[in-house]
Design a protein around this motif. Structure first.
Motif, PDB file in Angstrom:
ATOM      1  N   GLY A  65     -16.464  69.180  34.201  1.00 31.32           N
ATOM      2  CA  GLY A  65     -15.790  70.345  33.654  1.00 31.32           C
ATOM      3  C   GLY A  65     -16.058  71.615  34.434  1.00 31.32           C
ATOM      4  N   ILE A  66     -17.326  71.828  34.791  1.00 35.79           N
ATOM      5  CA  ILE A  66     -17.685  73.100  35.417  1.00 35.79           C
ATOM      6  C   ILE A  66     -17.523  73.042  36.932  1.00 35.79           C
ATOM      7  CG2 ILE A  66     -19.517  74.824  35.648  1.00 35.79           C
ATOM      8  CD1 ILE A  66     -18.603  74.531  32.794  1.00 35.79           C
ATOM      9  N   LEU A  67     -18.025  71.952  37.519  1.00 37.27           N
ATOM     10  CA  LEU A  67     -17.938  71.843  38.978  1.00 37.27           C
ATOM     11  C   LEU A  67     -16.589  71.280  39.413  1.00 37.27           C
ATOM     12  CD1 LEU A  67     -19.718  72.126  41.578  1.00 37.27           C
ATOM     13  CD2 LEU A  67     -20.227  69.720  41.321  1.00 37.27           C
ATOM     14  N   GLY A  68     -15.947  70.550  38.520  1.00 33.05           N
ATOM     15  CA  GLY A  68     -14.618  70.032  38.822  1.00 33.05           C
ATOM     16  C   GLY A  68     -14.602  68.810  39.715  1.00 33.05           C
ATOM     17  N   GLU A  69     -15.687  68.050  39.739  1.00 34.04           N
ATOM     18  CA  GLU A  69     -15.695  66.810  40.518  1.00 34.04           C
ATOM     19  C   GLU A  69     -15.726  65.629  39.567  1.00 34.04           C
ATOM     20  OE1 GLU A  69     -15.136  66.498  43.487  1.00 34.04           O
ATOM     21  OE2 GLU A  69     -15.897  68.204  44.625  1.00 34.04           O
ATOM     22  N   LEU A  70     -14.984  64.597  39.914  1.00 30.62           N
ATOM     23  CA  LEU A  70     -14.913  63.428  39.049  1.00 30.62           C
ATOM     24  C   LEU A  70     -16.015  62.451  39.423  1.00 30.62           C
ATOM     25  CD1 LEU A  70     -13.520  61.794  36.932  1.00 30.62           C
ATOM     26  CD2 LEU A  70     -11.897  61.028  38.626  1.00 30.62           C
ATOM     27  N   SER A  71     -16.876  62.134  38.441  1.00 25.16           N
ATOM     28  CA  SER A  71     -17.937  61.157  38.701  1.00 25.16           C
ATOM     29  C   SER A  71     -17.747  59.969  37.781  1.00 25.16           C
ATOM     30  CB  SER A  71     -19.302  61.804  38.469  1.00 25.16           C
ATOM     31  OG  SER A  71     -20.287  60.806  38.410  1.00 25.16           O
ATOM     32  N   LEU A  72     -17.682  58.781  38.350  1.00 24.80           N
ATOM     33  CA  LEU A  72     -17.462  57.575  37.549  1.00 24.80           C
ATOM     34  C   LEU A  72     -18.716  56.711  37.483  1.00 24.80           C
ATOM     35  CD1 LEU A  72     -13.916  56.431  38.687  1.00 24.80           C
ATOM     36  CD2 LEU A  72     -14.530  57.667  36.648  1.00 24.80           C
ATOM     37  N   GLY A  73     -19.855  57.264  37.896  1.00 25.47           N
ATOM     38  CA  GLY A  73     -21.074  56.444  37.917  1.00 25.47           C
ATOM     39  C   GLY A  73     -22.196  57.043  37.111  1.00 25.47           C
ATOM     40  N   HIS A  74     -21.829  57.782  36.067  1.00 26.65           N
ATOM     41  CA  HIS A  74     -22.872  58.500  35.341  1.00 26.65           C
ATOM     42  C   HIS A  74     -23.825  57.551  34.633  1.00 26.65           C
ATOM     43  CE1 HIS A  74     -24.139  62.505  34.670  1.00 26.65           C
ATOM     44  NE2 HIS A  74     -24.192  62.389  33.364  1.00 26.65           N
ATOM     45  N   ALA A  75     -23.339  56.384  34.240  1.00 22.66           N
ATOM     46  CA  ALA A  75     -24.212  55.418  33.580  1.00 22.66           C
ATOM     47  C   ALA A  75     -25.329  54.966  34.521  1.00 22.66           C
ATOM     48  CB  ALA A  75     -23.404  54.217  33.113  1.00 22.66           C
ATOM     49  N   GLY A  76     -25.092  55.066  35.822  1.00 22.58           N
ATOM     50  CA  GLY A  76     -26.125  54.702  36.787  1.00 22.58           C
ATOM     51  C   GLY A  76     -27.367  55.544  36.606  1.00 22.58           C
ATOM     52  N   PHE A  77     -27.181  56.836  36.416  1.00 23.84           N
ATOM     53  CA  PHE A  77     -28.331  57.721  36.211  1.00 23.84           C
ATOM     54  C   PHE A  77     -29.009  57.413  34.880  1.00 23.84           C
ATOM     55  CE2 PHE A  77     -25.479  60.512  38.798  1.00 23.84           C
ATOM     56  CZ  PHE A  77     -26.186  60.326  39.966  1.00 23.84           C
ATOM     57  N   MET A  78     -28.185  57.108  33.886  1.00 20.64           N
ATOM     58  CA  MET A  78     -28.727  56.740  32.581  1.00 20.64           C
ATOM     59  C   MET A  78     -29.611  55.507  32.731  1.00 20.64           C
ATOM     60  SD  MET A  78     -26.395  56.026  29.246  1.00 20.64           S
ATOM     61  CE  MET A  78     -27.018  56.158  27.577  1.00 20.64           C
ATOM     62  N   SER A  79     -29.118  54.585  33.530  1.00 24.10           N
ATOM     63  CA  SER A  79     -29.843  53.349  33.769  1.00 24.10           C
ATOM     64  C   SER A  79     -31.181  53.610  34.454  1.00 24.10           C
ATOM     65  CB  SER A  79     -28.956  52.449  34.609  1.00 24.10           C
ATOM     66  OG  SER A  79     -29.580  51.279  34.940  1.00 24.10           O
ATOM     67  N   ILE A 144     -26.467  50.289  41.364  1.00 19.54           N
ATOM     68  CA  ILE A 144     -27.660  50.451  40.517  1.00 19.54           C
ATOM     69  C   ILE A 144     -27.754  49.296  39.521  1.00 19.54           C
ATOM     70  CG2 ILE A 144     -28.678  51.850  38.690  1.00 19.54           C
ATOM     71  CD1 ILE A 144     -28.923  53.611  40.818  1.00 19.54           C
ATOM     72  N   LYS A 145     -26.618  48.964  38.896  1.00 20.34           N
ATOM     73  CA  LYS A 145     -26.606  47.890  37.901  1.00 20.34           C
ATOM     74  C   LYS A 145     -27.042  46.573  38.551  1.00 20.34           C
ATOM     75  CE  LYS A 145     -22.998  45.545  36.575  1.00 20.34           C
ATOM     76  NZ  LYS A 145     -21.606  45.302  36.207  1.00 20.34           N
ATOM     77  N   ASN A 146     -26.472  46.326  39.731  1.00 18.75           N
ATOM     78  CA  ASN A 146     -26.786  45.105  40.459  1.00 18.75           C
ATOM     79  C   ASN A 146     -28.257  45.024  40.828  1.00 18.75           C
ATOM     80  OD1 ASN A 146     -25.733  42.782  41.914  1.00 18.75           O
ATOM     81  ND2 ASN A 146     -23.846  43.977  41.877  1.00 18.75           N
ATOM     82  N   ILE A 147     -28.806  46.148  41.267  1.00 19.08           N
ATOM     83  CA  ILE A 147     -30.207  46.156  41.688  1.00 19.08           C
ATOM     84  C   ILE A 147     -31.118  45.910  40.482  1.00 19.08           C
ATOM     85  CG2 ILE A 147     -32.060  47.658  42.519  1.00 19.08           C
ATOM     86  CD1 ILE A 147     -30.099  48.782  44.531  1.00 19.08           C
ATOM     87  N   ASN A 269     -26.999  45.498  32.272  1.00 20.91           N
ATOM     88  CA  ASN A 269     -25.551  45.401  32.048  1.00 20.91           C
ATOM     89  C   ASN A 269     -25.055  46.356  30.966  1.00 20.91           C
ATOM     90  OD1 ASN A 269     -25.126  43.569  34.002  1.00 20.91           O
ATOM     91  ND2 ASN A 269     -25.153  41.776  32.666  1.00 20.91           N
ATOM     92  N   LYS A 270     -25.997  46.907  30.168  1.00 17.35           N
ATOM     93  CA  LYS A 270     -25.597  47.878  29.147  1.00 17.35           C
ATOM     94  C   LYS A 270     -25.035  49.136  29.814  1.00 17.35           C
ATOM     95  CE  LYS A 270     -25.321  49.435  24.976  1.00 17.35           C
ATOM     96  NZ  LYS A 270     -24.077  50.069  25.393  1.00 17.35           N
ATOM     97  N   PHE A 271     -25.522  49.425  31.028  1.00 15.76           N
ATOM     98  CA  PHE A 271     -25.115  50.666  31.684  1.00 15.76           C
ATOM     99  C   PHE A 271     -24.124  50.371  32.800  1.00 15.76           C
ATOM    100  CE2 PHE A 271     -29.571  50.964  30.370  1.00 15.76           C
ATOM    101  CZ  PHE A 271     -29.459  51.929  29.395  1.00 15.76           C
ATOM    102  N   ASP A 272     -22.972  49.841  32.434  1.00 15.45           N
ATOM    103  CA  ASP A 272     -22.028  49.475  33.482  1.00 15.45           C
ATOM    104  C   ASP A 272     -20.894  50.497  33.563  1.00 15.45           C
ATOM    105  OD1 ASP A 272     -20.809  48.922  31.150  1.00 15.45           O
ATOM    106  OD2 ASP A 272     -20.197  46.883  31.633  1.00 15.45           O
ATOM    107  N   PHE A 273     -19.884  50.121  34.288  1.00 14.97           N
ATOM    108  CA  PHE A 273     -18.721  50.977  34.497  1.00 14.97           C
ATOM    109  C   PHE A 273     -18.131  51.456  33.168  1.00 14.97           C
ATOM    110  CE2 PHE A 273     -14.037  51.014  35.361  1.00 14.97           C
ATOM    111  CZ  PHE A 273     -14.052  52.202  36.053  1.00 14.97           C
TER     112      PHE A 273
END
Lengths: 358, 293
Positions: A65-79, A144-147, A269-273
């Motif tokens: 929202g603020i920076l305006g970049e689309l990130s589709l891997g946020h669950a990776g950081f959660m993981s 990240i999920k794979n590792i 696998n809980k933190f996937d795409f």
């Protein structure tokens, strides 16, 4: 920090303090209801995950929202946050017996590791933009999920040992395998509480609002609105993008740790795409750049599938229909004009002609 | 010889990715959107073919044709209902809608066809061709997959390069406004792009399930993501790029599985993608656009 708050423009102050007030009020009401036994046990079990998702939504909103970049891997950081945080908590189990302190330390560890991950990924990734950034973050989440699915970590008297692909940690008899590849982490002590979740949500809000209402925040929005113009007036794009990315990753890491400590087992696998997408949906439905919106969306969309359970098999189908209908609706001019009248914080701010975004 | 075997199975998997990637790349090129529901159209195509061949005992060719027809119609319907009202909307809204469509298709499939995996019938002739005293064995499925991919590529090249409709497509992807001024029906062109992409997805679904014959409502999602990666790999928006990216990705995946580790193959594929994008941010065959200030 306080000085910054006193200097907020009226519209912004209304939003910031309004958001704090709404979150606090909601917490107090729920706490009271739960003490009075007015909340069903299934709802009570969802309180901590909802808080975790709220923090995820707030942190992703900073990037999207603020920076305006689309990130589709946020669950990776959660993981990353979940695995490192829970590992830290298990290691501290005997040393720190006071559970809230252990939880706080675990969340800090999770945040730190996720921040490092965010930084490492940020170095190469932030040179890309738009859809390419999106696909790379997606790829990163999958990596990240794979590792973690192939990562083994155990602890015994001789220290920590880890291995990839197969369990070759060769622990001594008193040892304990903490991360067991596809089995994830088992035997977690559930020390996450709703209060901890509330505090983390507040911390996330304070961090994000402070950042957004600062010089850096204005730089983020400048980059979002016109990257080239921002660059030409001397905004260091890479630096600010990195700042937003790392902050967002750290918050997501803490949220991941909070989330994981609410369950007895957690798997990669809980933190996937799909989880990344879920959080993105919170952000977009709540309104990009609107923190209260993403909080409400996170709560509503976590509860909705549960409430739809009576429709059994049809619930996810309904969920999809709701998602499409909302997207079509919010992008329809007539509906938009209708909704604008009901936006509590925006109306006055608009009249005063001050900032549209926090 | 094992090396050659790996190359061939890599090319076969890569051909499937390439056909799916074509759908992504054409839609991206023309509508500038990431159609995340594309992977699920593959699944629908595969199910239609499955029912046609194994339940209604239709010949394989009819099954494939039926799958293509259903997917083409599905693609047009989805575009009309979900994407067309969002032409002027921000790209993120379109992306979320596409994800909504993807959920919808997956869960509709779950309701219609249950989550039980189905064994895909041998649509393509069984057996394999043995070469060099049996050291190199190429199954017919593999050969047909690669040949189909090549034929589709040639047809598409001809279509976009020579026909009126194809030229309209290229014009729209260049500049929609200007194309409209030249009398091109932009909406019809976009619908047609979706139709072609979805029709190809059905072919890809049948080919994919012929090589890996378990069929589930989630069958399409991972190949979808991989193919999307392949499209970006080759330079999204470029048709030869989709072919090249798909084939390369397939070969890399099979090699990673064979020589490094099966479990980590996905991680390796995605890591290669990241490295490629860093060296060449517009993809391998993509043209780097100079931004106007």
């Amino acid at each position: 920090m306080l000085k910054r708050y006193f200097n907020l423009k009226r519209g912004n102050a209304r939003r910031v303090f309004g958001t704090y007030a709404v979150v606090t009020a909601a917490f107090l009401i729920l706490q009271f209801m739960s003490a009075a036994g007015a909340i069903s046990s299934s709802m009570r079990g969802m309180l901590v995950p909802i808080c975790a998702y709220m923090v995820m939504a707030i942190s992703l909103n900073l990037v999207v929202g603020i920076l305006g970049e689309l990130s589709l891997g946020h669950a990776g950081f959660m993981s990353v946050g979940a695995f490192s945080g829970v590992t830290a908590a298990i290691m501290m189990q005997d040393a720190v017996t006071f559970a809230p302190l252990r939880l706080a330390a675990a969340m800090l560890t999770g945040a730190a590791f996720a921040a490092v991950a965010g930084f490492l990924i940020g170095i190469p990734v932030l040179r890309l933009k738009g859809d390419y950034l999106a696909i790379v973050t997606l790829a990163f989440g999958e990596i990240i999920k794979n590792i973690f699915n192939n990562f083994y970590l155990g602890i015994d008297k001789e220290g920590v040992s880890m291995s990839m692909l197969t369990d070759s940690t060769r622990l001594l008899e008193d040892g304990r395998l903490i991360i067991g590849g596809p089995m994830g982490i088992g035997g977690i002590q559930k020390i996450s509480t709703f209060t901890a979740g509330f505090l983390l949500t507040m911390i996330a809000l304070i961090v994000v609002f402070n950042l957004v209402n600062s010089r850096s925040g204005r730089a983020f929005m400048a980059i979002r609105d016109d990257r080239i113009a921002a660059e030409s007036v001397g905004v260091n794009i890479t630096r600010y993008k990195m700042m937003a990315f790392v902050t967002s990753a750290a918050l997501a890491g803490a949220a991941g740790c909070l989330f994981a400590m609410n369950y007895s087992t957690i798997v990669a696998n809980k933190f996937d795409f799909n989880t990344s997408i879920l959080v993105l949906v919170f952000v977009v439905l709540g309104g990009q750049g609107n923190m209260l919106g993403s909080i409400v969306a996170a709560a509503a969309l976590t509860i909705l599938p549960e409430k739809l359970r009576q429709f059994a098999d049809y619930r996810m189908l309904l969920y999809a229909v709701v998602l499409i209908a909302v997207m079509l609706g919010t992008n329809n001019d007539a509906v938009r004009e209708f909704l604008r009248r009901f936006n509590p914080f925006k109306r006055r701010a608009k009249e005063e002609g001050s900032g549209d975004d926090i | 010889m094992t090396f050659l075997n790996f190359v061939i199975s890599g090319l076969s998997l890569g051909s499937v990715y390439a056909i799916i990637a074509l759908g992504y790349t054409m839609v991206y090129g023309i509508a500038k959107m990431l159609n995340f529901a594309h992977g699920d159209v593959i699944m629908v195509g595969a199910y239609v073919c499955f029912y046609a061949v194994s339940r209604f005992k239709l010949p394989a060719v009819v099954g494939v044709a039926l799958a293509m027809a259903v997917c083409t119609v599905l693609g047009i319907i989805v575009e009309r209902l979900a994407y067309k009202p969002l032409r002027q909307a921000p790209s993120l809204a379109v992306l979320i809608t596409a994800i909504g469509v993807s959920y919808f298709l997956q869960n509709a499939a779950l309701l219609l066809w249950t989550s039980n995996p189905k064994m895909f019938p041998p649509v393509v002739a069984k057996g394999s061709l043995k070469l060099f005293d049996g050291q190199l064995s190429v199954s017919y499925v593999t050969m047909i997959t690669i040949v189909t991919c090549v034929i589709i590529m040639l047809c598409l090249m001809w279509f976009t390069g020579r026909t009126r409709m194809g030229k309209a497509m290229r014009a729209c992807s260049e500049d929609k406004g200007a194309a409209q001024l030249m009398g091109i029906n932009v909406n019809a062109t976009i619908s047609m792009t979706f139709a072609i992409g979805s029709g190809l997805a059905a072919v890809a679904g049948v080919l994919l399930c012929s090589s890996y014959p378990t069929l589930m409502p989630t069958t399409g999602s991972m190949p979808g993501i991989k193919a999307f990666t392949a499209a970006v790999f080759g330079g999204i928006g470029s048709i030869p790029g989709a072919l090249f990216g798909g084939l390369l990705l397939g070969v890399i995946e099979i090699f990673a599985k064979a020589y490094i580790s099966t479990q980590l193959s996905d991680a390796i594929v995605f890591a290669v993608l990241i490295i490629v994008l860093l060296v060449k941010p517009a993809g391998l065959l993509g043209v780097e656009m100079q931004e106007k200030v």
